[in-house]
Structure formats: structure tokens, C-alpha cells
Design an enzyme around this catalytic site. Structure first.
Site, mmCIF file in Angstrom:
data_model
loop_
_atom_site.group_PDB
_atom_site.id
_atom_site.type_symbol
_atom_site.label_atom_id
_atom_site.label_comp_id
_atom_site.label_asym_id
_atom_site.label_seq_id
_atom_site.Cartn_x
_atom_site.Cartn_y
_atom_site.Cartn_z
ATOM 1 N N GLU A 119 17.915 -15.512 22.910
ATOM 2 C CA GLU A 119 18.223 -14.272 22.215
ATOM 3 C C GLU A 119 18.645 -13.241 23.247
ATOM 4 O O GLU A 119 18.082 -13.214 24.338
ATOM 5 C CB GLU A 119 16.996 -13.766 21.447
ATOM 6 N N LYS A 122 13.996 -14.477 25.571
ATOM 7 C CA LYS A 122 14.569 -13.211 25.118
ATOM 8 C C LYS A 122 15.308 -12.555 26.273
ATOM 9 O O LYS A 122 15.061 -12.875 27.422
ATOM 10 C CB LYS A 122 13.457 -12.292 24.608
ATOM 11 N N ASP A 161 6.065 -18.658 19.567
ATOM 12 C CA ASP A 161 6.959 -18.013 18.599
ATOM 13 C C ASP A 161 8.117 -18.937 18.226
ATOM 14 O O ASP A 161 8.555 -18.940 17.085
ATOM 15 C CB ASP A 161 7.496 -16.708 19.223
ATOM 16 N N ARG A 213 0.842 -1.192 0.000
ATOM 17 C CA ARG A 213 0.000 0.000 0.000
ATOM 18 C C ARG A 213 0.877 1.242 0.000
ATOM 19 O O ARG A 213 0.910 1.987 0.956
ATOM 20 C CB ARG A 213 -0.909 -0.028 1.220
ATOM 21 N N LYS A 258 6.197 -18.602 9.352
ATOM 22 C CA LYS A 258 5.669 -18.870 10.676
ATOM 23 C C LYS A 258 5.246 -17.536 11.308
ATOM 24 O O LYS A 258 5.762 -16.501 10.923
ATOM 25 C CB LYS A 258 6.722 -19.560 11.532
ATOM 26 N N LYS A 302 17.644 -24.810 5.489
ATOM 27 C CA LYS A 302 17.879 -26.132 4.928
ATOM 28 C C LYS A 302 19.294 -26.615 5.244
ATOM 29 O O LYS A 302 19.538 -27.778 5.497
ATOM 30 C CB LYS A 302 17.682 -26.037 3.426
ATOM 31 N N HIS A 341 12.497 -19.475 9.158
ATOM 32 C CA HIS A 341 13.783 -18.945 8.715
ATOM 33 C C HIS A 341 14.903 -19.159 9.718
ATOM 34 O O HIS A 341 16.051 -18.960 9.396
ATOM 35 C CB HIS A 341 13.666 -17.465 8.358
ATOM 36 N N HIS A 397 10.542 -24.022 15.598
ATOM 37 C CA HIS A 397 11.855 -24.596 15.366
ATOM 38 C C HIS A 397 12.435 -25.430 16.478
ATOM 39 O O HIS A 397 13.191 -26.339 16.201
ATOM 40 C CB HIS A 397 12.877 -23.647 14.776
#
Lengths: 316, 515
Positions: free
Chosen positions: B247, B368, B266, B72, B179, B213, B209, B271
Site C-alpha cells: 500500500e 505500508k 492485518d 449510538r 477480518k 469473490k 474485503h 488474504h
């Protein structure tokens, strides 16, 4: 960090490496192979730069053998170069003076990484039969560059005649992007090829390989036309459905033409030495497609079809 | 010549120039259009656009590739091209080359509009059709939805309504979603229903992410390309497993996304449970995506969360000092309601009911504002059955750590004798780093993903069955926390989480590893 060890021996160099590693605190060896580069004093710098760039993708121990057989005093001078940052690679520059230059394997054997593959690269002139060379015999992979020879075409034929599994030549590596584009073209336009034409500068060794590759893959006699160059300027694949054509427009671009689709400009940069070496170092096994291509090249040479000079070029 | 050779080489897909042994030739994707929704987001600028350029630079994008942005914004094509250009210059991993850029530039388009704007989607359909005609993209389209999940349904339906999701067109249509895939089992199933109504399963690419892979393949290689690890990879030698994603940052500006989601949804649902599946699964019969997937599904369906009243913990960071800086607490972040019960730290215990893992708890934690940023899987071994060395403590146990971030590699921890006359044992670490042995310029996760999408390679990323199995594991814990209704326990920034997390392991006789 550069440590100079004038007039030394391989075991001294080995000790110095161990000492340097202990000081830096790096205790595992991430290096995956030894790259031996056989050079002369004149060409050492360029080859060193290219190997070190390649080492950023392939951490390795680089042994630069700088042959100086005409030096007055016989002996071995070594430099241990450890680069901070790209800490994973270590370079040993070994000046082989006088008589030592005739016994390079005695130096190299003591400095190979244990149990890891050995790659040898001759940036310019190379032995007639790489596998029979004292250094070549130690290696799993042998990389030559016919373009570094005074007569690239002749050099390429000698390579082909003496080819052994594990040998590759950078004239072949220079073709990868071209080959990828041609393969992509036939992916997009899957029609049987009835005629193939390669246009390139006279005496271009890579072009001869391109001709041989297309001939062996397509089962055709490939026409070789001479152009102003530089290098390969156009490859044309004629099919019943129309003509697929890739034309170099300048040093970095090519025009990609497929029947029924708009013409497209694609990137086709001439690749620098370090990129070629990086590609070579990706695989430690024999390149069978290259081997087949060298066989096709020899077959062409024997039937007298190789374009040695502009006047021999076939024209439509 | 080879034409008459009896051993004439095989080809790939009938293309005589392709030979399976010719590994120099990259697989190049079909000519195609990549349509990016959400081009103004961080992810698009920092990851997706640079990845597209890097692919082009590596010669992996086809002649005839187009990139369409949809957002937008009142932008013309060249404004969007400028955004891409700037993003590439700043974030691409490969050097900037004018010729590669000019090749990309010819296929860059922008369509302005909002997700509920029919005219905008009609213009998008026209733009894509124009590209199909003029750059030869032959009806191959990939739609990358880098947008909040709330908008998936609108966008997917718009694509269907404007004929951009057809399965029987001249080319292919594929969709990429990010995700989180829902916020519980029910919503995940709803989301899947929406997407699968329009796109068949093989056209849906779910991306996580954090778990590229490359990581997945590294884990597979370590486990199954070696002889020395698999024999000890079971409950006879391993007594528990710790999977950590920490993190060091807070939620930053992501309050709108994060509040109400929390660490478990999250990170753990996707993962950490994927890492668990890769660690615990049996050997697949091949590395084909469907074989791998069926092994992951098998182990996930054998996994269940242990009683959350005893074996879970949730926390929330308060204000304090982290890494030498004074930082605010979660409730001080912009846009967080004072009565929020969202956790920024979550730990759960998962038990796997099969012969290999019975009795081995898997502890999963995500947080976190932890002491440092790290993602790892640590297999903790049982103590040696007999310890003839007097000084050896119960805590001295071997560990095999698969490090995922920030420095991907493997650490082995074992006891060694301290030199000297005393028989003293110390634990030492042996480290291996992928980055040290292989390539600092290896393709980034997003590059591989985008290439897989364009090649139509069945992804190693989860299909909806795995997503749903993961929710099945996590839902009881989430329900328990919701039923408690209390705010999470406070923990200090720069720490390793709340006291309840420590207690939860102590109850089983273990301690958390300090990564």
C-alpha cells in the site's frame, strides 16, 4: 480520436487500426467480440451511441455498417474511432455507398477480430431469416428488434417462424425485469398457478411474448386483455392460495401484490436501448428459453389466439 | 405446447417460471432485513450502503427488503435515511434513480443505542418484527457486524438474548463478520466459540474485503479453465513464488486499530495466505464452496513458516518523502506510543510440504508506505536449463504474474530477441487486464458478498478451519518477533521495505520483484 478514410478498402482500414494501436501503445487485445451493427444513415447515430455504451461493459470492436445503396458513386468510406479512457473499444463506421452496399460481407470479413465471436445487430428492419443473411451468416449471435419494424407483431411472428439458435429479439429483452419480478413472486408464494392473465396495450409485441412464455412455462392458456398501455400494464397469476399480481403504476414503478403480504411498490423502469444491448451481449450461446417461447408464440398464432386488434381481446 | 412436451424443461426450486437455462433471470434474494452495526464507519458509508443501493438498482434485491441501522447516535429513521442517501449519491457505482431509492427508502429504519443497552436491543427486535409484519420480510434477517472485534461477543449475545439468532424461526438469521478474525490462534478459536455458540457455521459469513469473490473466481478460472498453465504449475518449472500486497499509504487515522496488530496479522494471516492457498491448491472436484474449501484446507495444512530467525523480516516506515510528498513516520502518527513495536512491513517464507511444491519457497510480504499500491501473485520460473545466447543473464527468468490490484489481470514475462544482427535477448511483458476485456461496471466485492449472504450461498470466504490453519502458520513467526522484543527495522517511505527483507531472499539466492 477519429481518423477519416474516404474512399478506402477494408485492408487500408485494417492497416490504420494497427497503426493507431501501435501509436497508443496498447499492445494486447482485450476485446472479446466483434459487434456488427447494420444501419441506415438516418438511424446510425442512436445505434452508435447505444453500442458504445454497451461496449463499456463488453469491450469489443464495433463495426457500424451504414448502408447507402442509393448513393451516386459506389465506394467505401471509413472512420476509425478510438475513444481515450474506454480504450478497450474501437469503433469503425463504414459507409457502404452504391454497389458496395450489396456486398457488405466482403468488407466485414476482413475486419472481424480473429477467433472471437461475432454478434450482429439490426436496430430496425432486419432480414426475414437472419441466419441466411450474408452478414448474419458470419455471426454467432443475431439480435433483431421487432419494435423497430412498422408492424412489430407481424415482425415478431416472422422472427419466430425463422428462429435459429443464436437469434434473439429485443422485445424479449424488454421483458426481463417483468419476468424476474414474476419469478420472484412465485419464489415467495409457491402455489400452482391455475390461471394467468396479461393486460397490455393492443398490438404490443412484448406482451405476446409474455403470453407465450407464461403459456409454455405454466402449461396454461393465458388470457390476453387489452388495456390503455403503454406496453404491459398488468400480469395476474391466479393460484389456489390467492392471486399474485404485478401492476405497472407509471413508467418507473409497479405494484407488487402477493397474498398474505403487504402491497409493495417496486422499481420497474423502462430500459433504454443501451441496457438492452448490454444484456444481449452478456451471452454468446443460444437462448433456449426464448426459442421455446417463440414456439409457443407460433402455436398460439396458428390456433388464432393472437391479439391482433383490440376487438379480438378476450374479456372475462 | 410445452406442457405436453416430453422434454418439458426442468425448473428451479419447483418454480415453473425458473429454468436453469434461463440465465437472464437473476437470482433474487428472499425478502429480508439487513441490520447494520457500525453505520457511522467509513466502510458502511463508502462500501456497504452503496452496495445495497447498487444491488437494488440492478434488480437483485427482493421486493420487500429493509435496511436497519444500529448505532449510538440520536437519530430518527429519516436522519439515517439521509446518511444512506448521501453515501449512495457519493459512492454508488450505478446511476442514481429516484424510483430505486424510493423503493429502498420505505424499508429504512434506525435504532439508537449502545451494544450493552438491553432496551436498545429490545427496540431492535421490535423494529425487525414490525418490518417482518409490514414489509413482508418473513423473518429473514442478516446482521452485519461492521464493528471492532472486541464488541462481537456483546453484540452476538445481545442478539441471542433478544431472540434474533434463532435457527428454528420462520426465516433465517445470518451474521457477517469482518477480518481480523482474532490476533492469534487462541483468540481466533475464542472468537469462533462466541459466534458459533449462537449461530451455526452455515449462518456465519466471514468477509475479507480485499479478496472478493470475483478475484477468487478469476484465479480459479485461470488455473482450471485452461490447459496451458497447469502443466508448468509445479516445482519442476517454478522455483519460487512471491505474493505481495503493498500500500502506498500509511496507517492514516487507524492507529487505534493498527497498533498492536501490524502488517502480518492485518494482511498476511488472511488474504496473503488465502492467495497462497488459491495459488498452490490442487484442483477441486467441483466449484461448490465445500469442495473448494477442502482443497484450500488441505494445502494450508501442508504449509508451514520457515525458520523466522532466517526467513522473516519486519519493518516500520520512518519519516521521509513518498510520491513527491513529505510524510511522517509511523511513530509520528497520532495515537502511536513511542515504544510501539508494531510492524508496518512484514515478510515471511512459507514452505509447502507436498509433491507439487516441495522445494519451492513462497515469499509473502505486506507493507505500508511502499513505492506503489499493488497486490499480486508472481510465479517465478526456473531459468532455461541451457542458454545458448551469450548475453542472457541468470536474472532473466520467465514470470507469470496474477495481478489482483489495482488493475486486475495477468502479466506474462518472457524473453524476446531484440531486432537486429546481434543475438540479444530482452525480457518483455505481455499484459491482460480483466477490466479491459470485461465490464467496468461489474459488481463490486461487497455487492456479491451481501447478495451471497441474502441468498444463503455458502461463501467462498474462509470458514473458521481455514482461519485457524492460517494462524497456525503465522503464530511461530509472531512468537519469534515477540520474543525478540525489539522495534522493527526502519525503512524509508516510498521504498520496497527494509534491508532485512532483501537479505532474507538473498540467503536463498533470489531477489524481490519490483512490482
Amino acid at each position: 480520436m477519429i481518423i477519416s478514410l474516404p474512399n478506402t478498402t477494408a485492408s487500408e482500414v485494417s492497416k490504420e487500426l494497427l497503426r493507431a494501436r501501435q501509436t497508443s501503445g496498447a499492445t494486447t487485445q482485450g476485446r472479446v467480440f466483434t459487434l456488427v451493427v447494420v444501419t441506415t444513415p438516418a438511424e446510425a447515430d442512436e445505434a452508435l451511441a447505444a453500442s458504445q455504451l454497451a461496449a463499456t461493459e463488453h469491450p469489443s470492436r464495433i463495426l457500424m455498417l451504414v448502408d447507402d445503396p442509393d448513393a451516386e458513386a459506389s465506394g467505401l468510406d471509413a472512420e476509425v474511432r478510438l475513444t481515450r479512457g474506454s480504450a478497450s473499444s474501437e469503433t469503425l463506421v463504414l459507409h457502404l455507398r452504391g454497389e458496395v452496399a450489396a456486398h457488405p460481407a466482403s468488407v466485414v470479413t476482413a475486419l472481424l477480430l480473429p477467433d472471437s465471436p461475432v454478434v450482429v445487430w439490426w436496430p430496425t428492419t432486419s432480414p426475414v431469416s437472419p441466419v441466411d443473411d450474408p452478414i448474419g451468416a458470419l455471426a454467432d449471435r443475431r439480435i433483431t428488434d421487432a419494435l423497430g419494424d412498422a408492424d412489430p407483431l407481424q415482425a415478431l411472428r416472422i422472427r419466430a417462424a425463422n428462429h435459429q439458435p443464436g437469434d434473439t429479439d429485443l422485445t424479449w429483452t424488454r421483458l426481463t425485469r417483468w419476468r424476474a419480478l414474476l419469478a420472484a413472486a412465485l419464489d415467495q408464494f409457491p402455489h400452482p398457478v391455475t390461471e394467468a392473465v396479461v393486460e397490455a396495450a393492443a398490438d404490443n409485441a412484448s406482451a405476446e411474448l409474455m403470453v407465450a412464455w407464461l403459456a409454455s412455462r405454466l402449461g396454461l392458456t393465458v388470457q390476453r386483455l387489452t388495456s390503455e398501455g403503454p406496453g404491459i400494464t398488468r400480469v395476474r397469476l391466479v393460484t389456489e392460495g390467492g392471486t399474485v399480481q404485478i401492476t405497472r403504476t407509471d413508467a418507473r414503478h409497479a405494484r407488487f401484490e402477493i397474498p398474505g403480504q403487504p402491497d409493495r411498490e417496486v422499481a420497474l423502469p423502462r430500459r433504454i436501448l443501451s441496457e438492452l444491448i448490454t444484456e444481449e451481449l452478456r451471452r454468446m450461446d443460444a437462448d433456449e428459453v426464448f426459442e421455446e417461447t417463440t414456439r409457443a408464440l407460433l402455436a398460439r398464432t396458428e390456433s388464432g389466439k393472437v391479439d391482433g386488434s383490440p376487438s379480438e381481446g378476450e374479456h372475462q | 405446447m410445452a406442457a405436453t412436451d416430453p422434454g418439458r424443461p426442468t425448473t428451479i426450486g419447483g418454480n415453473p417460471l425458473r429454468d436453469p437455462r434461463d440465465r437472464r433471470l437473476p437470482r433474487i434474494a428472499d425478502p429480508s432485513v439487513l441490520v447494520l452495526f457500525g453505520v457511522t464507519g467509513d466502510l458502511s458509508r463508502k462500501k456497504l450502503m452503496p452496495a445495497v443501493y447498487d444491488l437494488a438498482n440492478r434488480g437483485l434485491l427482493p421486493p420487500g427488503f429493509a435496511l436497519v441501522g444500529f448505532a449510538r447516535r440520536d437519530w430518527a429513521d429519516q436522519d439515517f435515511a439521509q446518511v444512506v442517501h448521501d453515501a449512495v449519491k457519493e459512492y454508488a457505482r450505478t446511476p442514481f434513480r429516484e424510483e430505486v431509492w424510493s423503493q429502498l427508502l420505505t424499508g429504512i429504519r434506525f435504532v439508537s443505542g449502545s451494544f450493552d443497552d438491553d432496551d436498545a436491543f429490545a427496540r431492535l427486535a421490535e423494529t425487525v418484527a414490525e418490518l417482518d409484519r409490514n414489509t413482508g420480510t418473513s423473518g429473514n434477517h442478516a446482521f452485519y457486524l461492521s464493528i471492532p472485534p472486541g464488541s462481537f461477543e456483546t453484540v452476538v449475545n445481545q442478539l441471542a438474548r433478544h431472540g434474533m439468532a434463532e435457527a428454528d424461526g420462520p426465516g433465517w438469521n445470518r451474521v457477517v463478520i469482518e477480518k481480523p478474525f482474532g490476533h492469534d490462534l487462541e483468540s481466533a478459536q475464542e472468537l469462533n466459540a462466541v459466534v458459533s455458540k449462537v449461530f451455526p457455521p452455515q449462518a456465519v459469513f466471514r468477509i475479507d474485503h480485499y479478496l472478493g469473490k470475483e478475484t477468487v473466481q478469476n484465479m480459479l478460472a485461470l488455473r482450471f479453465a485452461n490447459q496451458m498453465f497447469e502443466p508448468v504449475w509445479n516445482n519442476r518449472y517454478i522455483d519460487h513464488v512471491q505474493i505481495t500486497m503493498a500500500e502506498d499509504i500509511g496507517i492514516g487515522g487507524r492507529a487505534g486499530y493498527y497498533d498492536g496488530i501490524g502488517a502480518a496479522r492485518d494482511v498476511i494471516q488472511n488474504h496473503l495466505l488465502q492467495l497462497l492457498a488459491l495459488t498452490a491448491m490442487e484442483e477441486p472436484t467441483s466449484f461448490a464452496a465445500d469442495r473448494l474449501r477442502s482443497e484450500k484446507q488441505k494445502v494450508l495444512s501442508a504449509a508451514r513458516a520457515a525458520d523466522p530467525a532466517l526467513h522473516s523480516a519486519r519493518g516500520r516506515y520512518v519519516a521521509g518523502w513518498a510520491g513527491g510528498r513529505e510524510v511522517g513516520g509511523y511513530l509520528d502518527e497520532d495515537g502511536i506510543a513511542p515504544d510501539s513495536t508494531t510492524e508496518t512491513y512484514a515478510a515471511i517464507r512459507v514452505d509447502i510440504d507436498n509433491r507439487r511444491w516441495a522445494g519451492v519457497p513462497f515469499y509473502l510480504r505486506a507493507g505500508k508506505r511502499m513505492a506503489r499500491r499493488t497486490t499480486e501473485v508472481a510465479l517465478m520460473f526456473r531459468p532455461a536449463p541451457h542458454r545458448p545466447f551469450p548475453d542472457m543473464s541468470e536474472m532473466d527468468r520467465n514470470a507469470l504474474v496474477l495481478r489482483i490490484q489495482p488493475e486486475e489481470g495477468v502479466t506474462m514475462r518472457f524473453g524476446a530477441k531484440v531486432p537486429g544482427t546481434q543475438m540479444e535477448i530482452r525480457q518483455v511483458n505481455m499484459d491482460f487486464a480483466y477490466g479491459e476485456s470485461f465490464t467496468e461496471s461489474s459488481p463490486e466485492a461487497y455487492e456479491r458478498l451481501i447478495l451471497d449472504v441474502l441468498l444463503g450461498d455458502p461463501p467462498l470466504f474462509p470458514q473458521h478451519e481455514e482461519v485457524e490453519l492460517s494462524w497456525q502458520i503465522l503464530d511461530p513467526v509472531l512468537d519469534h518477533w515477540a520474543a525478540e522484543g525489539t522495534p522493527p527495522e526502519d525503512y524509508l517511505p516510498g521504498s520496497w521495505g527494509p534491508q532485512s527483507a532483501v537479505d532474507m531472499l538473498a540467503r536463498d539466492g533470489f531477489t524481490w520483484r519490483r512490482p
